[in-house]
Write an enzyme that holds these catalytic residues in place. Structure first.
Site, PDB file in Angstrom:
ATOM      1  N   SER A   1     -13.739 -13.705  -1.059  1.00 52.09           N
ATOM      2  CA  SER A   1     -13.360 -13.942   0.335  1.00 52.09           C
ATOM      3  C   SER A   1     -14.467 -13.611   1.314  1.00 52.09           C
ATOM      4  CB  SER A   1     -12.112 -13.103   0.674  1.00 52.09           C
ATOM      5  OG  SER A   1     -12.392 -11.725   0.563  1.00 52.09           O
TER       6      SER A   1
ATOM      7  N   LYS B   1      -4.955  -8.514   5.901  1.00 51.28           N
ATOM      8  CA  LYS B   1      -6.249  -8.567   6.572  1.00 51.28           C
ATOM      9  C   LYS B   1      -6.076  -8.660   8.091  1.00 51.28           C
ATOM     10  CE  LYS B   1      -8.637 -10.721   2.660  1.00 51.28           C
ATOM     11  NZ  LYS B   1      -9.285 -11.945   2.149  1.00 51.28           N
TER      12      LYS B   1
ATOM     13  N   VAL C   1       4.373   3.057   2.682  1.00 52.28           N
ATOM     14  CA  VAL C   1       5.118   2.089   3.500  1.00 52.28           C
ATOM     15  C   VAL C   1       6.615   2.160   3.241  1.00 52.28           C
ATOM     16  CG1 VAL C   1       3.172   0.518   3.697  1.00 52.28           C
ATOM     17  CG2 VAL C   1       4.763   0.264   1.790  1.00 52.28           C
ATOM     18  N   GLY C   2       7.071   3.027   2.331  1.00 53.42           N
ATOM     19  CA  GLY C   2       8.502   3.227   2.127  1.00 53.42           C
ATOM     20  C   GLY C   2       9.077   2.491   0.947  1.00 53.42           C
ATOM     21  N   LYS C   3       8.278   2.184  -0.076  1.00 50.74           N
ATOM     22  CA  LYS C   3       8.794   1.446  -1.238  1.00 50.74           C
ATOM     23  C   LYS C   3       9.806   2.280  -2.015  1.00 50.74           C
ATOM     24  CE  LYS C   3       4.766   0.815  -3.074  1.00 50.74           C
ATOM     25  NZ  LYS C   3       3.933   1.507  -2.073  1.00 50.74           N
ATOM     26  N   THR C   4       9.492   3.549  -2.235  1.00 52.35           N
ATOM     27  CA  THR C   4      10.402   4.404  -3.008  1.00 52.35           C
ATOM     28  C   THR C   4      11.641   4.771  -2.206  1.00 52.35           C
ATOM     29  OG1 THR C   4       8.512   5.326  -4.208  1.00 52.35           O
ATOM     30  CG2 THR C   4      10.575   6.561  -4.286  1.00 52.35           C
TER      31      THR C   4
ATOM     32  N   PRO D   1       0.827  -1.213   0.000  1.00 52.47           N
ATOM     33  CA  PRO D   1       0.000   0.000   0.000  1.00 52.47           C
ATOM     34  C   PRO D   1       0.854   1.254   0.000  1.00 52.47           C
ATOM     35  CG  PRO D   1      -0.004  -1.049   2.156  1.00 52.47           C
ATOM     36  CD  PRO D   1       0.697  -1.995   1.243  1.00 52.47           C
ATOM     37  N   PRO D   2       0.259   2.399  -0.299  1.00 49.99           N
ATOM     38  CA  PRO D   2       1.026   3.656  -0.316  1.00 49.99           C
ATOM     39  C   PRO D   2       1.525   4.028   1.076  1.00 49.99           C
ATOM     40  CG  PRO D   2      -1.058   3.894  -1.505  1.00 49.99           C
ATOM     41  CD  PRO D   2      -1.122   2.593  -0.785  1.00 49.99           C
TER      42      PRO D   2
END
Length: 820
Positions: A711, A754, A349-352, A346-347
């Site tokens: 689900s 989840k 979280v520090g990916k970049t 998700p946006p």
């Protein structure tokens, strides 16, 4: 002796001042780069200074050269350059003293040089005043000054003129300048001959009545002859030669060098006025600037890399483990191909930022390419060189910018690529992100293969569903599900608070945010997988405190007389504010006490009432309601499912903007309940069907948000059983899973997201499919220690765990973390 390069002294200071003029090593060197200054220069007397200071300083100096000197040490750089120098020429020594030292060879060389200089001047138009003045000056000029004067007036490259300047010995100076003089004479001779031939051909053609003898047609027919000897073409030829030297020093592969040399031959034969001339030239400049063989050296200290990653980012253990594995293998084998990693999460979280940290830890250059909204394959592969304005793709452009062939490339938002009439950029990325193919990546603009195998590609995405399967297969996926509350608290304490202090000009002596206050902001004002919104809330607190600090630092105002009404109003305002932020609403005579400590009252005053409160217990106060778990691109979330029945014709009504898969799950759950009504004791006393004369309405709140996915089967079935049986579902329990017609519980995806979403919402008991037991190993231990998990293989197991007294009455024990 003062030495001036670009920064000048005042006019009064420069008047009648001896200065030193130092050239750059190359004409293309930056003006302010002191390391590029040439060691030999010319001492000169400033005769005249003209110029202006508006709109920007611009001056022209008229100087007279005196002698050569050599720069020994640079003493001062500001406000102007000062250096210690050594004089190389003698001002008083005449030519006779030179000939005594060097013998008759120098005398013969000087006579030959003077003869050729006179020949050159005679070939010029004597009617021009400058030429007449030059001829008169050469007749009276001492022989030792001839090489310097002629080198300045003839057409020569920058490097050739530097060679004449460096020739301190007079004999050597004559030998350096004489070829330049001879070349100029030959050029003028050929130019005069070409012009004479053109005039003769034109006259003969006119006498014969040849239509091509017209001036316009003759100009086109003999355009090549005239342009070959034009002054501008001479300058262009010098630049092409410099470009050729840059290409040879680029150490490009043989196939690329062959293609480039072919283009250089075309460029030399092509008139400068043609549009294709600029296109070929831009192509050659790009080829010469690409780092074909230039690479940065990796820093392969694994222990230091581990410490750097831990300092920059908290958590993300799976991601850090994969990066350290690459470091270790790279240390054992230098020829390792760069992996293709894809961080999915998700946006916020520090990916970049983790990609930038990897580049810094590895000691490589970093380049980010944003792919969000890109819908043209030319952005990846480049444009073909068939039209003006073509350019290379963003991959080759990035390689050119970083200047090395092994950088870290971050392909941001790879899941948001578009598709249009101009092609599919996702398909163009297949070659780039394939380790078996990208060593021969061919950009349409280059039209020659370029090796990308040493580039470390890192892609980021929020949702794997929108990435094409072929592209997804080429990348190694690393899931980043989000942060727990404990991780968010550590991130805020280590990084976010100090960052916001710095951005708002605050210090720890002025503001303190305790850990309890941070936890309150996390739990009651943010409910996200990342930390972006948390950073915004901390920034809001800093802004509010910055206002108080600024008011306290301003000059104290004179106290004004206040009426009893204003005093009463002032007291009311103070009572409405938190104790530690209470300030005089009318006067700011006294600054607030430092440091300002943010407590619960201050948070509510700044951020307003809490935005998130636990509503599970409020929703589950009546039958027909259960809590499900959903996966979104923003992370895991809880989802309420409600059902009610009413008089009708036996219809099943579904609302909440559901997708086709969710609608099928609802019908599936309804049919299972009807088929197993007797088993779970849901039939009426007269044996009628559950739907006889009744309509069932199943609703998913937040109807404006689209919902779909396999689900929700167990949740819908539990809601229907609760509705028909009249029993309440446990308020501390959430569930996820899909069912079959036979009542089997099937595994689903996104378990970690989840479970973390349920933990953020305050739920401590989760029902999961038994085949998803393996997914709990990815969940942090502190979360597993606070939660209880029940694993179900049949729908009866779900019903037994969802109700307080079990349904049916077969007991089933909770699976605690110690048993996992």
């Amino acid at each position: 002796m003062n030495m001036v390069k670009s920064r000048l002294m005042s006019r009064s200071t420069l008047s009648s001042t001896i200065i030193g003029v130092i050239p750059q090593e190359s004409k293309d060197d930056q003006e302010d780069d002191m390391s590029s200054l040439h060691s030999i220069g010319t001492a000169a007397v400033v005769v005249q200074v003209t110029g202006t200071n508006w709109p920007r300083p611009s001056y022209t100096l008229l100087v007279t050269g005196l002698c050569r000197f050599k720069m020994e040490t640079l003493l001062q750089e500001s406000p102007y350059l000062v250096a210690s120098v050594t004089q190389l020429d003698k001002l008083s020594e005449d030519f006779d003293e030179f000939t005594k030292k060097h013998g008759g060879d120098l005398d013969n060389l000087a006579d030959n040089f003077r003869e050729q200089a006179g020949k050159l001047v005679d070939m010029l138009d004597i009617s021009i005043p400058v030429v007449a003045k030059l001829k008169k000056m050469l007749e009276n000029l001492p022989s030792q000054h001839l090489p310097d004067i002629c080198a300045a007036i003839v057409k020569a490259s920058y490097a050739e003129k530097i060679q004449v300047l460096d020739a301190v010995d007079l004999n050597e100076r004559f030998k350096k300048a004489l070829p330049l003089l001879m070349r100029q004479i030959e050029g003028l001779t050929l130019l005069q001959k070409a012009r004479k031939d053109r005039v003769g051909v034109e006259i003969v053609a006119r006498k014969k009545g040849d239509p091509f003898g017209r001036p316009g047609n003759m100009k086109r027919a003999l355009n090549k002859i005239s342009t070959d000897f034009d002054d501008d073409d001479d300058a262009d030829s010098d630049e092409i030669n410099d470009l050729e030297q840059k290409i040879k020093s680029a150490h490009m592969p043989e196939h690329a060098l062959k293609a480039v040399m072919k283009e250089i031959k075309r460029l030399k034969k092509m008139p400068q006025q043609m549009p294709e001339h600029a296109m070929i030239r831009n192509y050659l400049e790009l080829m010469s600037e690409l780092p074909w063989s230039k690479s940065s050296k990796d820093i392969l200290d694994i222990e230091q890399a581990r410490r750097d990653l831990d300092v920059d980012h908290y958590g993300l253990e799976k991601l850090k483990k994969r990066v350290l594995e690459y470091f270790a293998i790279r240390q054992l084998k230098n020829s390792l191909k760069g992996p293709i990693l894809c961080f999915v999460g998700p946006p916020g979280v520090g990916k970049t930022s983790i990609g930038r940290s990897i580049a810094q830890t590895l000691g490589r250059e970093f380049h980010r390419i944003s792919l969000g909204g890109v819908c043209d394959q030319s952005d990846i592969r480049g444009h073909r060189r068939t039209y003006i304005g073509s350019m290379p793709g963003r991959i080759i452009h990035g390689i050119r910018l970083v200047g090395t062939n092994n950088p870290v490339f971050l392909l941001d938002e790879v899941d948001k690529l578009g598709k249009s009439l101009h092609g599919d950029p996702a398909a163009a990325l297949l070659e780039v992100l394939d380790p078996e193919q990208n060593h021969t990546f061919t950009d349409h603009y280059l039209n020659v293969p370029f090796d990308l195998s040493q580039v470390l590609f890192i892609a980021t995405a929020n949702n794997m569903a929108t990435i094409p399967a072929a592209l997804l297969d080429r990348m190694e996926l690393i899931q980043i599900p989000g942060y727990t509350q404990e991780e968010k608290c550590n991130i805020a304490t280590r990084h976010l608070i100090s960052k916001q202090f710095k951005e708002h000009g605050l210090t720890a002596e002025q503001l303190q945010i305790p850990v309890d206050s941070t936890k309150m902001i996390i739990s009651k004002y943010t409910r996200e997988a990342g930390v972006r919104n948390l950073e915004r809330k901390i920034g809001a607190v800093c802004r509010a405190v910055a206002v108080r600090v600024a008011e306290g630092m301003s000059k104290s105002k004179q106290e004004k007389r206040e009426t009893p009404k204003s005093e009463e109003k002032k007291q009311v305002i103070n009572n409405s504010l938190p104790e530690n932020l209470s300030q005089d609403a009318t006067t700011m005579a006294h600054p607030p006490e430092m440091p300002i400590c943010i407590d619960e009252a201050a948070i509510k005053d700044i951020l307003g009432p809490p935005q998130f409160e636990s509503e599970v217990s409020q929703r589950l106060v009546q039958p027909g309601v259960a809590v499900g778990l959903a996966w979104t691109v923003m992370g895991g979330e809880i989802m309420f499912v409600e059902a009610t029945r009413m008089d009708g014709e036996g219809k099943l009504i579904l609302t909440g903007q559901l997708g086709d898969v969710m609608k099928e799950s609802a019908n599936l759950a309804m049919n299972w309940v009807r088929a197993n009504a007797k088993k779970v004791v849901l039939t009426f006393g007269n044996g009628k069907s559950l739907l006889a004369g009744k309509d069932i309405h199943i609703h998913f709140p937040a109807g404006a948000v689209g919902k779909d996915g396999p689900s929700a089967g167990v949740t819908i079935a539990t809601v229907l059983v609760s509705l028909f049986s009249g029993q309440l579902v446990r308020s501390d329990t959430a569930m996820t899973g899909e069912i079959t017609l036979r009542g089997l519980v099937l595994p689903v995806g996104g378990i970690k997201e989840k479970v973390l979403g349920a933990h953020r919402a305050g739920i401590r008991r989760v029902i999961l499919p038994k085949r998803n037991m393996k997914d709990l190993y990815e969940i942090p231990n502190n979360v597993k220690g606070e939660m209880s998990f029940i694993f179900a293989s049949q729908l009866e197991d779900v019903l037994n765990a969802a109700f307080d007294n079990g349904f049916p009455a077969l007991p089933m024990e909770d699976v605690t973390p110690s048993k996992l």
